[in-house]
Scaffold this motif. Structure first.
Motif, PDB file in Angstrom:
ATOM      1  N   PHE A  16       5.632   7.721  -5.813  1.00  6.55           N
ATOM      2  CA  PHE A  16       5.237   7.889  -4.407  1.00  6.55           C
ATOM      3  C   PHE A  16       4.577   6.613  -3.887  1.00  6.55           C
ATOM      4  CE2 PHE A  16       2.456   8.856  -0.921  1.00  6.55           C
ATOM      5  CZ  PHE A  16       3.231   9.689  -0.128  1.00  6.55           C
ATOM      6  N   ALA A  17       3.669   6.067  -4.666  1.00  5.43           N
ATOM      7  CA  ALA A  17       2.924   4.878  -4.209  1.00  5.43           C
ATOM      8  C   ALA A  17       3.855   3.685  -4.046  1.00  5.43           C
ATOM      9  CB  ALA A  17       1.810   4.558  -5.209  1.00  5.43           C
ATOM     10  N   ILE A  18       4.778   3.523  -4.946  1.00 12.85           N
ATOM     11  CA  ILE A  18       5.706   2.378  -4.868  1.00 12.85           C
ATOM     12  C   ILE A  18       6.613   2.500  -3.647  1.00 12.85           C
ATOM     13  CG2 ILE A  18       7.740   1.333  -5.981  1.00 12.85           C
ATOM     14  CD1 ILE A  18       6.317   1.866  -8.697  1.00 12.85           C
ATOM     15  N   VAL A  19       7.214   3.668  -3.493  1.00 12.46           N
ATOM     16  CA  VAL A  19       8.189   3.852  -2.408  1.00 12.46           C
ATOM     17  C   VAL A  19       7.514   3.785  -1.033  1.00 12.46           C
ATOM     18  CG1 VAL A  19       9.764   5.558  -1.390  1.00 12.46           C
ATOM     19  CG2 VAL A  19       9.825   5.111  -3.853  1.00 12.46           C
ATOM     20  N   ASN A  20       6.289   4.243  -0.938  1.00 15.08           N
ATOM     21  CA  ASN A  20       5.625   4.347   0.371  1.00 15.08           C
ATOM     22  C   ASN A  20       4.588   3.263   0.632  1.00 15.08           C
ATOM     23  OD1 ASN A  20       6.711   6.899   1.602  1.00 15.08           O
ATOM     24  ND2 ASN A  20       6.074   7.655  -0.415  1.00 15.08           N
ATOM     25  N   ARG A  21       4.621   2.173  -0.140  1.00 14.21           N
ATOM     26  CA  ARG A  21       3.496   1.233  -0.054  1.00 14.21           C
ATOM     27  C   ARG A  21       3.448   0.461   1.258  1.00 14.21           C
ATOM     28  NH1 ARG A  21       7.193  -1.184  -3.515  1.00 14.21           N
ATOM     29  NH2 ARG A  21       7.678  -3.372  -3.105  1.00 14.21           N
ATOM     30  N   THR A  22       4.574   0.397   1.983  1.00 18.83           N
ATOM     31  CA  THR A  22       4.478  -0.314   3.268  1.00 18.83           C
ATOM     32  C   THR A  22       4.173   0.678   4.391  1.00 18.83           C
ATOM     33  OG1 THR A  22       6.862  -0.139   3.539  1.00 18.83           O
ATOM     34  CG2 THR A  22       6.028  -2.196   2.626  1.00 18.83           C
ATOM     35  N   ARG A  23       4.324   1.945   4.096  1.00 17.48           N
ATOM     36  CA  ARG A  23       4.101   2.983   5.108  1.00 17.48           C
ATOM     37  C   ARG A  23       2.613   3.331   5.205  1.00 17.48           C
ATOM     38  NH1 ARG A  23       7.251   8.545   4.365  1.00 17.48           N
ATOM     39  NH2 ARG A  23       6.545   9.527   6.281  1.00 17.48           N
ATOM     40  N   TYR A  24       1.954   3.319   4.089  1.00 19.89           N
ATOM     41  CA  TYR A  24       0.530   3.681   4.051  1.00 19.89           C
ATOM     42  C   TYR A  24      -0.269   2.564   3.400  1.00 19.89           C
ATOM     43  CZ  TYR A  24       2.677   8.328   4.373  1.00 19.89           C
ATOM     44  OH  TYR A  24       3.433   9.413   4.725  1.00 19.89           O
ATOM     45  N   GLY A  25      -1.506   2.454   3.821  1.00 19.56           N
ATOM     46  CA  GLY A  25      -2.401   1.501   3.173  1.00 19.56           C
ATOM     47  C   GLY A  25      -2.982   2.142   1.914  1.00 19.56           C
ATOM     48  N   PHE A  26      -3.745   1.349   1.194  1.00 21.65           N
ATOM     49  CA  PHE A  26      -4.349   1.902  -0.020  1.00 21.65           C
ATOM     50  C   PHE A  26      -5.620   2.692   0.282  1.00 21.65           C
ATOM     51  CE2 PHE A  26      -1.511  -1.278  -1.764  1.00 21.65           C
ATOM     52  CZ  PHE A  26      -0.884  -0.524  -2.748  1.00 21.65           C
ATOM     53  N   ASN A  27      -6.109   2.565   1.530  1.00 22.36           N
ATOM     54  CA  ASN A  27      -7.313   3.325   1.881  1.00 22.36           C
ATOM     55  C   ASN A  27      -7.004   4.641   2.582  1.00 22.36           C
ATOM     56  OD1 ASN A  27      -8.978   1.396   0.823  1.00 22.36           O
ATOM     57  ND2 ASN A  27      -8.915   0.167   2.713  1.00 22.36           N
ATOM     58  N   ASP A  28      -5.773   4.748   3.106  1.00 21.54           N
ATOM     59  CA  ASP A  28      -5.430   6.012   3.763  1.00 21.54           C
ATOM     60  C   ASP A  28      -4.181   6.612   3.121  1.00 21.54           C
ATOM     61  OD1 ASP A  28      -3.533   4.245   4.558  1.00 21.54           O
ATOM     62  OD2 ASP A  28      -3.613   4.712   6.691  1.00 21.54           O
ATOM     63  N   ASN A  29      -4.015   6.330   1.846  1.00 20.62           N
ATOM     64  CA  ASN A  29      -2.808   6.795   1.163  1.00 20.62           C
ATOM     65  C   ASN A  29      -2.872   8.311   0.949  1.00 20.62           C
ATOM     66  OD1 ASN A  29      -0.849   7.209  -1.179  1.00 20.62           O
ATOM     67  ND2 ASN A  29      -0.585   5.036  -0.676  1.00 20.62           N
ATOM     68  N   PRO A  30      -1.749   9.003   1.180  1.00 23.15           N
ATOM     69  CA  PRO A  30      -1.738  10.455   0.955  1.00 23.15           C
ATOM     70  C   PRO A  30      -2.161  10.861  -0.457  1.00 23.15           C
ATOM     71  CG  PRO A  30       0.211   9.813   2.179  1.00 23.15           C
ATOM     72  CD  PRO A  30      -0.495   8.543   1.808  1.00 23.15           C
ATOM     73  N   LEU A  31      -2.003   9.934  -1.417  1.00 22.94           N
ATOM     74  CA  LEU A  31      -2.432  10.261  -2.782  1.00 22.94           C
ATOM     75  C   LEU A  31      -3.941  10.473  -2.890  1.00 22.94           C
ATOM     76  CD1 LEU A  31      -0.134   7.835  -4.763  1.00 22.94           C
ATOM     77  CD2 LEU A  31      -0.346  10.290  -5.200  1.00 22.94           C
ATOM     78  N   LEU A  32      -4.661   9.998  -1.873  1.00 26.16           N
ATOM     79  CA  LEU A  32      -6.123  10.173  -1.899  1.00 26.16           C
ATOM     80  C   LEU A  32      -6.526  11.579  -1.464  1.00 26.16           C
ATOM     81  CD1 LEU A  32      -7.121   6.728  -0.312  1.00 26.16           C
ATOM     82  CD2 LEU A  32      -7.254   7.387  -2.739  1.00 26.16           C
ATOM     83  N   THR A  33      -5.598  12.253  -0.790  1.00 22.11           N
ATOM     84  CA  THR A  33      -5.964  13.578  -0.261  1.00 22.11           C
ATOM     85  C   THR A  33      -4.989  14.682  -0.666  1.00 22.11           C
ATOM     86  OG1 THR A  33      -4.848  12.899   1.773  1.00 22.11           O
ATOM     87  CG2 THR A  33      -7.268  12.777   1.763  1.00 22.11           C
ATOM     88  N   ALA A  34      -3.974  14.327  -1.433  1.00 19.39           N
ATOM     89  CA  ALA A  34      -3.025  15.350  -1.889  1.00 19.39           C
ATOM     90  C   ALA A  34      -2.736  15.148  -3.367  1.00 19.39           C
ATOM     91  CB  ALA A  34      -1.719  15.259  -1.093  1.00 19.39           C
ATOM     92  N   ASN A  35      -2.556  16.253  -4.074  1.00 16.47           N
ATOM     93  CA  ASN A  35      -2.194  16.161  -5.484  1.00 16.47           C
ATOM     94  C   ASN A  35      -0.753  15.628  -5.593  1.00 16.47           C
ATOM     95  OD1 ASN A  35      -0.716  17.701  -7.873  1.00 16.47           O
ATOM     96  ND2 ASN A  35      -2.875  17.543  -8.424  1.00 16.47           N
ATOM     97  N   PRO A  36      -0.479  14.758  -6.577  1.00  9.81           N
ATOM     98  CA  PRO A  36       0.880  14.191  -6.697  1.00  9.81           C
ATOM     99  C   PRO A  36       1.982  15.244  -6.725  1.00  9.81           C
ATOM    100  CG  PRO A  36      -0.626  13.070  -8.193  1.00  9.81           C
ATOM    101  CD  PRO A  36      -1.402  14.196  -7.583  1.00  9.81           C
ATOM    102  N   HIS A  37       1.677  16.420  -7.243  1.00 10.59           N
ATOM    103  CA  HIS A  37       2.704  17.477  -7.292  1.00 10.59           C
ATOM    104  C   HIS A  37       3.059  17.979  -5.890  1.00 10.59           C
ATOM    105  CE1 HIS A  37       2.956  17.766 -11.624  1.00 10.59           C
ATOM    106  NE2 HIS A  37       1.635  17.753 -11.687  1.00 10.59           N
ATOM    107  N   ASP A  38       2.156  17.801  -4.934  1.00 12.42           N
ATOM    108  CA  ASP A  38       2.478  18.203  -3.560  1.00 12.42           C
ATOM    109  C   ASP A  38       3.338  17.155  -2.879  1.00 12.42           C
ATOM    110  OD1 ASP A  38       1.105  20.605  -3.567  1.00 12.42           O
ATOM    111  OD2 ASP A  38      -0.808  19.577  -3.253  1.00 12.42           O
TER     112      ASP A  38
END
Ligand code: PAP
Length: 333
Positions: A85-107
């Motif tokens: 997820f982080a690799i594919v979406n790294r230009t879409r989201y920053g590292f401070n507002d990344n969905p991984l910070l607020t959602a479990n990877p399984h979601d």
């Protein structure tokens, strides 16, 4: 039962046929959960996943652009989902507002058979999802829907040494058993015996890894085979770079210089994910707590649990099962 014994023709059966088929399948008690395992298409499928599996096989239409993360349970699925997820979406989201910070990877990278197709009466609409669709599965290679193979989409497979998988799985089921007074936990010795007989969710382990291993040898541009241990030792990010390239999102020289690979690695690290509030609260559809997916996150924790004779026996068994395949694990130190 061999894969061939239940041909994919069974997939044309409607609901009732599935129920009848299910009644005929060999069963074993799962290690700890409330649901048994049934032997289907040559692997041990958790009973609660059976209809979801058939529904996935019947209905899923893969796109050539899909990215599918496959794994046996407890081999690094959660981590790999985060990395993909982080690799594919790294230009879409920053590292401070990344969905991984607020959602479990399984979601963020849902399981096909255990999330999306779990309810056979409520099929998902996956056509509205933007490409590339990030999806995942624990299903063995031989039981993947034909459309995945025909579409030529890419599959990332992550595996882990069997000792740590066994112990991680045992802890996982132990936790579940403790929450269910009706299902007292099975002692490690008994789980070990089951593991050696191949009786574990989506197992046998060696069949699972060999299925994807052989596919990765036959079609290296379609199936990438990764090891948990290699990702752990990836100080120079060689494996992360390989993963990003395979996914079609290679890191540029500028990104490498700017420390983007390191940022991806840190975002997805065990310590970071485990510490996030989202992964310390909340339950999954399968009833598990998000926190259950983060325990030790180490290589070699098995040595704290398996006796030398157990380790030797499993070592010999796995060596025998993998013999001639070219696939090896650094088993005993
Ligand atoms: P799943 O198949 O049920 O989704 P999976 O994520 O494959 O489980 O495995 C969980 C294991 O990965 C746990 O290992 P342990 O029991 O030996 O500790 C868990 O701690 C570990 N894990 C989870 N996230 C990470 C991560 N970011 N880095 C390394 N290991 C991780």
């Amino acid at each position: 039962m061999e894969q061939k014994d239940v041909p994919r023709s069974c997939l044309s059966m409607e609901g009732d046929g599935e129920d009848e088929l299910l009644q005929t399948l060999p069963r074993e008690r799962n290690w700890g959960g409330t649901s048994d395992l049934c032997q289907f298409q040559g692997f041990w499928c958790p009973l609660w996943v059976f209809h979801g599996l058939i529904s996935f096989q019947k209905h899923f239409q893969a796109h050539a652009t899909d990215l599918i993360l496959a794994s046996a349970p407890k081999t690094g699925t959660t981590w790999s989902k985060a990395l993909v997820f982080a690799i594919v979406n790294r230009t879409r989201y920053g590292f401070n507002d990344n969905p991984l910070l607020t959602a479990n990877p399984h979601d963020l990278v849902p399981f096909l058979e255990m999330d999306l197709y779990l309810n056979r009466n409520n099929l998902p609409n996956l056509e509205d999802r933007s490409d590339p669709r990030l999806l995942s599965t624990h299903v063995p290679f031989a039981s993947l829907p034909v459309s995945i193979i025909d579409s030529g989409c890419r599959i990332v497979y992550v595996c882990r040494n069997p000792f740590d998988q066994l112990i991680s799985h045992w802890h996982f089921t132990l936790k579940r058993s403790k929450e269910n007074a009706d299902h007292p936990p099975l002692p490690l010795e008994e789980c070990f015996e089951r593991y050696c007989k191949g009786v574990i969710s989506f197992g046998p382990f060696w069949d699972h890894v060999l299925g994807y291993w052989k596919a990765s040898l036959e079609k290296p541009n379609k199936v990438l085979f990764l090891k948990y241990e290699d990702l752990k030792e990836d100080a120079k990010f060689g494996h992360l770079k390989k993963l990003a390239e395979f996914l079609g999102f290679p890191f540029s020289g500028d990104e490498e210089r700017d420390g983007v690979i390191e940022q991806v690695s840190n975002l997805c690290s065990f310590e970071n994910l485990k510490s996030l509030e989202v992964n310390n609260i909340g339950k999954r559809k399968c009833g598990r707590q998000n926190t259950d997916f983060f325990r030790e996150g180490k290589v070699g924790d098995w040595a704290n649990y398996l006796t030398p004779s157990m380790a030797q026996r499993l070592n010999n068994l796995v060596e025998e099962k993998l013999a001639g395949s070219g696939l090896t694990f650094r088993l005993l130190h």
